[in-house]
Design a protein around this motif. Structure first.
Motif, PDB file in Angstrom:
ATOM      1  N   UNK A   1       0.837  -1.197   0.000  1.00 44.09           N
ATOM      2  CA  UNK A   1       0.000   0.000   0.000  1.00 44.09           C
ATOM      3  C   UNK A   1       0.875   1.252   0.000  1.00 44.09           C
ATOM      4  N   UNK A   2       0.336   2.370  -0.487  1.00 46.83           N
ATOM      5  CA  UNK A   2       1.129   3.615  -0.478  1.00 46.83           C
ATOM      6  C   UNK A   2       1.549   4.025   0.927  1.00 46.83           C
ATOM      7  N   UNK A   3       0.812   3.552   1.940  1.00 43.82           N
ATOM      8  CA  UNK A   3       1.187   3.867   3.321  1.00 43.82           C
ATOM      9  C   UNK A   3       2.393   3.065   3.775  1.00 43.82           C
ATOM     10  N   UNK A   4       2.769   2.059   3.006  1.00 42.38           N
ATOM     11  CA  UNK A   4       3.980   1.320   3.341  1.00 42.38           C
ATOM     12  C   UNK A   4       3.770  -0.122   3.764  1.00 42.38           C
ATOM     13  N   UNK A   5       2.521  -0.525   3.977  1.00 42.08           N
ATOM     14  CA  UNK A   5       2.271  -1.875   4.470  1.00 42.08           C
ATOM     15  C   UNK A   5       2.237  -2.893   3.339  1.00 42.08           C
ATOM     16  N   UNK A   6       2.683  -4.112   3.612  1.00 38.25           N
ATOM     17  CA  UNK A   6       2.486  -5.229   2.702  1.00 38.25           C
ATOM     18  C   UNK A   6       1.354  -6.058   3.287  1.00 38.25           C
ATOM     19  N   UNK A   7       0.198  -5.979   2.643  1.00 36.35           N
ATOM     20  CA  UNK A   7      -0.966  -6.657   3.191  1.00 36.35           C
ATOM     21  C   UNK A   7      -1.315  -7.883   2.348  1.00 36.35           C
ATOM     22  N   UNK A   8      -2.211  -8.692   2.847  1.00 33.71           N
ATOM     23  CA  UNK A   8      -2.473 -10.007   2.273  1.00 33.71           C
ATOM     24  C   UNK A   8      -3.968 -10.262   2.229  1.00 33.71           C
ATOM     25  N   UNK A   9      -4.418 -10.803   1.102  1.00 32.21           N
ATOM     26  CA  UNK A   9      -5.835 -11.083   0.929  1.00 32.21           C
ATOM     27  C   UNK A   9      -6.078 -12.597   0.928  1.00 32.21           C
ATOM     28  N   UNK A  10      -6.605 -13.128   2.033  1.00 33.61           N
ATOM     29  CA  UNK A  10      -6.780 -14.586   2.122  1.00 33.61           C
ATOM     30  C   UNK A  10      -7.828 -15.125   1.149  1.00 33.61           C
ATOM     31  N   UNK A  11      -8.696 -14.251   0.636  1.00 32.24           N
ATOM     32  CA  UNK A  11      -9.782 -14.728  -0.214  1.00 32.24           C
ATOM     33  C   UNK A  11      -9.308 -15.317  -1.537  1.00 32.24           C
ATOM     34  N   UNK A  12      -8.176 -14.799  -2.049  1.00 27.67           N
ATOM     35  CA  UNK A  12      -7.695 -15.303  -3.336  1.00 27.67           C
ATOM     36  C   UNK A  12      -6.546 -16.293  -3.184  1.00 27.67           C
ATOM     37  N   UNK A  13      -5.988 -16.381  -1.986  1.00 24.42           N
ATOM     38  CA  UNK A  13      -4.827 -17.241  -1.745  1.00 24.42           C
ATOM     39  C   UNK A  13      -5.195 -18.700  -1.989  1.00 24.42           C
ATOM     40  N   UNK A  14      -4.300 -19.400  -2.722  1.00 26.29           N
ATOM     41  CA  UNK A  14      -4.554 -20.808  -2.979  1.00 26.29           C
ATOM     42  C   UNK A  14      -3.683 -21.698  -2.091  1.00 26.29           C
TER      43      UNK A  14
END
Lengths: 315, 173
Positions: free
Chosen positions: A142-155
């Motif tokens: 994100x532009x704020x600097x965080x590396x975030x993760x979306x479990x909904x698409x994770x296989x």
């Protein structure tokens, strides 16, 4: 045009494509979002109180810890990976896992009369290897600097765990059928998004964690090194490692003595695999034609014996 | 944070010597603040959610520093500061409008508003690394406490509240 000359052309084109150097990558010049936030971790200040671990557990709704957060015996426990050399996340120290996004470890460094404590969590790279390795785009910087993760698409392929130079993402093995990677997300959903510091930073009583714009944290880090001669190693870990990270570290001892991998490349991990990845489409398109051609050349004598003679006469 | 001031007002009004009072004020403003202006006790309760308030014995600590305010208060009490980098600007030891820790060291230093404030004027160049209130206390206190045998354990100074115990998943005491 003869089949043979076509094959020759295809072969030389393929060779040329593999020899020609790919253009200078953009990743090498991208030095992060201009207003990306970060955290400066100062190992000279950490006293190992584990307040950050407790705050993280509460903020992220993580499960009950095996030992309470005021139990300091965890520093002496030896986890898995004990046999590995220090600096590769091993060294018998605790690691982040599905129940803890951050852990503090204790290091006894020869020549320093008190233990050094080091907090570890996701370093939130400018160019995250987990993100570039993920083929379903489950990760976002994100532009704020965080590396975030979306479990909904994770296989649940766990390539990110292999790709991460800091061995940070962990897999929730207790829910293997609903794949879930567990890692620090910089408290993005609950705090960073709203301009607030992560829970661990707010909890730290010693100022071992300083939250701010990444660029300003570098200024602060340099100022601390300059104004306290002899207190710090003259180096900010994370300024360049793996292309730069949002979380950076100051240390009173050489970084390899306190659990850091000092052999990491200064470029994003992406740059090391990009040329290989660039060759993948070429392999997929050219090789089938090439080898089918070889196959035809090698076998046509059997089926088309008389054609062979006529072709040779022509050429 | 509540303060209990040792008041000289009663004594002064009893003598009915208001002229002297004005004169004293004039003198102290020039020579810097006086120890006797300071509170005997300061209640520190900025993290009262997880830790019970601390009754900080200010009088006892001024005895330890032999009345030298700069050990903790930098230049704000009107004397030249101890820290080398500060002397460049604050050599004169100009007295500040307020000497309470929380006026400069914010209880929530990393909230968006505070980070924006940090971008302004002089702070942007010189006070770029100003710790928050909780951190300022600990950085200031712990060094001396370690050197002089003062309390250094977390709960030696402030007992955890029930919410604090819950935060640490601590066993019932």
């Amino acid at each position: 045009m003869e089949r043979r000359s076509f094959l020759k052309g295809a072969l030389s084109a393929g060779l040329a494509a593999s020899v020609v150097k790919t253009e200078k990558s953009e990743a090498a010049t991208f030095d992060g979002y201009p207003d990306g936030m970060g955290v400066l971790v100062d190992l000279t200040r950490c006293v190992g109180c584990r307040s950050c671990e407790a705050a993280c557990n509460k903020e992220q709704g993580l499960p009950e810890p095996e030992k309470p957060f005021d139990d300091m015996s965890v520093f002496d426990a030896h986890g898995h990976g004990e046999e590995h050399a220090e600096g590769h996340g091993g060294g018998g120290k605790r690691r982040t896992d599905e129940k803890a996004y951050t852990v503090v470890n204790k290091y006894d460094v020869p020549g320093i009369d008190h233990p050094i404590f080091r907090k570890m969590q996701c370093n939130h790279c400018n160019e995250p290897a987990c993100l570039t390795s993920c083929f379903v785009n489950a990760y976002t910087k994100t532009p704020e600097g965080a590396v975030i993760y979306n479990p909904d698409v994770c296989v649940g392929c766990r390539t990110c765990m292999v790709a991460c130079p800091f061995y940070v993402p962990t897999f929730k093995y207790s829910s293997a059928f609903k794949p879930r990677i567990m890692k620090c997300i910089f408290c993005y959903d609950t705090r960073l998004k709203f301009g607030r510091p992560p829970a661990c930073v707010e909890a730290c009583p010693m100022g071992a964690l300083t939250f701010g714009k990444r660029k300003e944290l570098l200024d602060i880090g340099r100022q601390r090194i300059r104004e306290n001669p002899g207190s710090y190693v003259n180096y900010i870990y994370g300024e360049h490692e793996a292309g730069g990270t949002a979380w950076m570290y100051l240390s009173p001892a050489p970084f390899e003595k306190v659990g850091f991998d000092t052999h990491l490349p200064k470029e994003p991990i992406l740059n090391y695999v990009k040329e290989f990845l660039g060759a993948v489409p070429m392999v997929l398109t050219i090789w089938p034609a090439l080898f089918a051609g070889f196959h035809l050349l090698a076998t046509r004598k059997d089926g088309h014996g008389h054609d062979e003679t006529s072709e040779e006469e022509n050429s | 944070m509540k303060r209990r001031r040792k008041s000289r007002m009663f004594w002064l009004s009893a003598t009915g010597c208001m002229a002297l009072f004005a004169g004293l004020n004039g003198v102290t403003a020039v020579a810097g603040m006086s120890i006797s202006d300071a509170p005997d006790e300061v209640t520190i309760d900025s993290i009262a959610e997880f830790y019970q308030p601390v009754a900080f014995n200010h009088a006892m600590h001024t005895d330890i520093t032999s009345g030298d305010c700069t050990v903790c208060h930098h230049h704000t009490t009107g004397s030249p500061p101890k820290e080398k980098p500060c002397i460049n600007c604050h050599n004169g030891g100009k007295e500040a409008d307020t000497v309470s820790c929380r006026e400069c060291h914010l209880a929530k230093p990393f909230e968006a508003a505070a980070v924006q404030e940090q971008q302004k004027d002089v702070d942007r160049y010189y006070h770029i690394d100003k710790p928050g209130l909780k951190v300022a206390y600990h950085l200031n206190c712990l060094g001396c406490h370690q050197a002089t045998g003062g309390p250094v354990g977390c709960q030696d100074c402030h007992i955890r509240t029930e919410a604090g115990d819950k935060l640490f998943h601590a066993k019932k005491r």
